[in-house]
Design an enzyme around this catalytic site. Structure first.
Site, mmCIF file in Angstrom:
data_model
loop_
_atom_site.group_PDB
_atom_site.id
_atom_site.type_symbol
_atom_site.label_atom_id
_atom_site.label_comp_id
_atom_site.label_asym_id
_atom_site.label_seq_id
_atom_site.Cartn_x
_atom_site.Cartn_y
_atom_site.Cartn_z
ATOM 1 N N ASP A 1 -3.702 2.216 -4.814
ATOM 2 C CA ASP A 1 -2.334 2.159 -4.290
ATOM 3 C C ASP A 1 -1.741 0.756 -4.475
ATOM 4 O O ASP A 1 -2.488 -0.216 -4.465
ATOM 5 C CB ASP A 1 -2.301 2.591 -2.806
ATOM 6 C CG ASP A 1 -3.205 1.747 -1.902
ATOM 7 O OD1 ASP A 1 -4.347 1.467 -2.290
ATOM 8 O OD2 ASP A 1 -2.743 1.342 -0.813
ATOM 9 N N HIS B 1 0.845 -1.200 0.000
ATOM 10 C CA HIS B 1 0.000 0.000 0.000
ATOM 11 C C HIS B 1 0.874 1.241 0.000
ATOM 12 O O HIS B 1 2.034 1.174 0.401
ATOM 13 C CB HIS B 1 -0.820 0.090 1.297
ATOM 14 C CG HIS B 1 -1.663 -1.066 1.620
ATOM 15 N ND1 HIS B 1 -3.014 -1.084 1.391
ATOM 16 C CD2 HIS B 1 -1.370 -2.256 2.199
ATOM 17 C CE1 HIS B 1 -3.522 -2.237 1.815
ATOM 18 N NE2 HIS B 1 -2.544 -2.959 2.307
ATOM 19 N N TYR B 2 0.306 2.390 -0.344
ATOM 20 C CA TYR B 2 0.929 3.644 0.084
ATOM 21 C C TYR B 2 -0.039 4.366 1.006
ATOM 22 O O TYR B 2 -1.248 4.131 0.979
ATOM 23 C CB TYR B 2 1.405 4.523 -1.067
ATOM 24 C CG TYR B 2 0.393 5.045 -2.069
ATOM 25 C CD1 TYR B 2 -0.761 5.715 -1.671
ATOM 26 C CD2 TYR B 2 0.629 4.927 -3.430
ATOM 27 C CE1 TYR B 2 -1.657 6.225 -2.598
ATOM 28 C CE2 TYR B 2 -0.261 5.428 -4.368
ATOM 29 C CZ TYR B 2 -1.403 6.077 -3.941
ATOM 30 O OH TYR B 2 -2.288 6.573 -4.858
ATOM 31 N N THR B 3 0.549 5.261 1.840
ATOM 32 C CA THR B 3 -0.277 5.887 2.877
ATOM 33 C C THR B 3 -0.975 7.155 2.397
ATOM 34 O O THR B 3 -1.925 7.614 3.023
ATOM 35 C CB THR B 3 0.582 6.268 4.095
ATOM 36 O OG1 THR B 3 1.601 7.184 3.674
ATOM 37 C CG2 THR B 3 1.227 5.034 4.714
ATOM 38 N N HIS C 1 -2.684 -3.224 -3.221
ATOM 39 C CA HIS C 1 -4.067 -3.027 -2.773
ATOM 40 C C HIS C 1 -4.999 -2.903 -3.981
ATOM 41 O O HIS C 1 -6.118 -3.408 -3.983
ATOM 42 C CB HIS C 1 -4.133 -1.756 -1.909
ATOM 43 C CG HIS C 1 -5.296 -1.729 -0.977
ATOM 44 N ND1 HIS C 1 -5.562 -0.645 -0.168
ATOM 45 C CD2 HIS C 1 -6.278 -2.621 -0.718
ATOM 46 C CE1 HIS C 1 -6.663 -0.892 0.538
ATOM 47 N NE2 HIS C 1 -7.107 -2.085 0.224
ATOM 48 N N GLU D 1 2.532 -0.864 4.586
ATOM 49 C CA GLU D 1 2.191 0.503 4.176
ATOM 50 C C GLU D 1 3.496 1.237 3.863
ATOM 51 O O GLU D 1 4.488 1.090 4.579
ATOM 52 C CB GLU D 1 1.435 1.241 5.279
ATOM 53 C CG GLU D 1 -0.038 0.864 5.400
ATOM 54 C CD GLU D 1 -0.937 1.523 4.342
ATOM 55 O OE1 GLU D 1 -0.415 2.304 3.505
ATOM 56 O OE2 GLU D 1 -2.152 1.256 4.365
HETATM 57 ZN ZN LIG Z 1 -4.099 0.562 0.631
#
Ligand SMILES: [Zn+2]
Length: 248
Positions: A146, A28-30, A136, A94
């Protein structure tokens, strides 16, 4: 640099469901900076508390927020190969990045090195299949975007994390004769939660976008070409033992 901080813990976790096995690694990225990321991923007081097992900063430092045996809350409503409750079945990473938009920027090499190092340990510990290292966006097409097209899946595959199709020379596209039903079938067979309608509906378009972000980011914003189909076909030849770049 590979440094793991363990002094910050998230209370946002539960127990993994019975009758599930830990078999996915989800990236993921935040969409925010480190400070905000830490706050969001450890705050139990919001309407929808979230977390992940790990957070990787842009400088490569790693924060272990939830122990791996617990079920962290990062995947939401998602599916792969008909499997749901991906939170019970996965480790979530993340990654600090401001996200797609005007501030979206490449993931620094220190960060990518740490992600590769961390992922290799996780994959070995839980024997996660290479084709189950996903974004994700792969498990929630149309809902999540993401880690996005700047995330270097190809480089990661070269490090032994996940798989990536290598078609050798780029095929100059011609989009005639691409059969939507066949594309849907191949996407579904690979694992994407894909409508099987035979028509290019919005659900199918979302899955195609998710596929392109992960496996053919160069093509985003261009017309679909035959290389898209070729990459999809190469991935079908995946076998349990495949790792890294798949040649065909
Ligand atoms: Zn995500």
């Amino acid at each position: 640099m590979y440094k793991v901080h363990t002094h910050i813990k998230s209370p946002n976790y539960g127990e993994r469901s019975l009758n599930t096995s830990l078999e996915f690694l989800i990236m993921h990225y935040t969409a925010c900076d480190l400070k905000t990321s830490l706050k969001v991923l450890t705050d139990p007081e919001t309407a929808h508390p979230v977390s992940a097992h790990y957070l990787v900063d842009e400088n490569g430092e790693v924060y272990r927020l939830v122990d791996e045996q617990h079920r962290a809350w990062h995947a939401g409503k998602s599916a792969w190969r008909g499997l749901t409750d991906i939170n019970s079945r996965s480790i979530g990473i993340e990654i600090v990045n401001l996200g797609q938009g005007t501030e979206y920027r490449p993931f620094p090499s220190a960060q990518m090195e740490s992600i590769a190092h961390l992922s290799k340990e996780i994959i070995a510990r839980h024997r996660i299949p290479s084709c189950h290292v996903l974004g994700h966006s792969d498990i929630a097409p149309g809902r999540k975007i993401d880690p996005g097209p700047l995330f270097n899946w190809r480089w990661l595959a070269c490090q032994g994390v996940g798989i990536y199709p290598d078609i050798g020379q780029e095929i100059k596209g011609n989009s005639t004769g691409i059969d939507v039903g066949r594309i849907q079938h191949l996407l579904a067979q690979y694992g994407y939660d894909t409508p099987l309608t035979g028509i290019l509906d919005t659900g199918t378009q979302a899955v195609i976008q998710a596929f392109l972000m992960h496996f053919y980011p160069e093509s985003l914003g261009r017309e679909a070409d035959s290389e898209f189909l070729r990459r999809l076909e190469i991935l079908q030849s995946y076998s349990e033992n495949s790792r890294g770049i798949i040649h065909k």
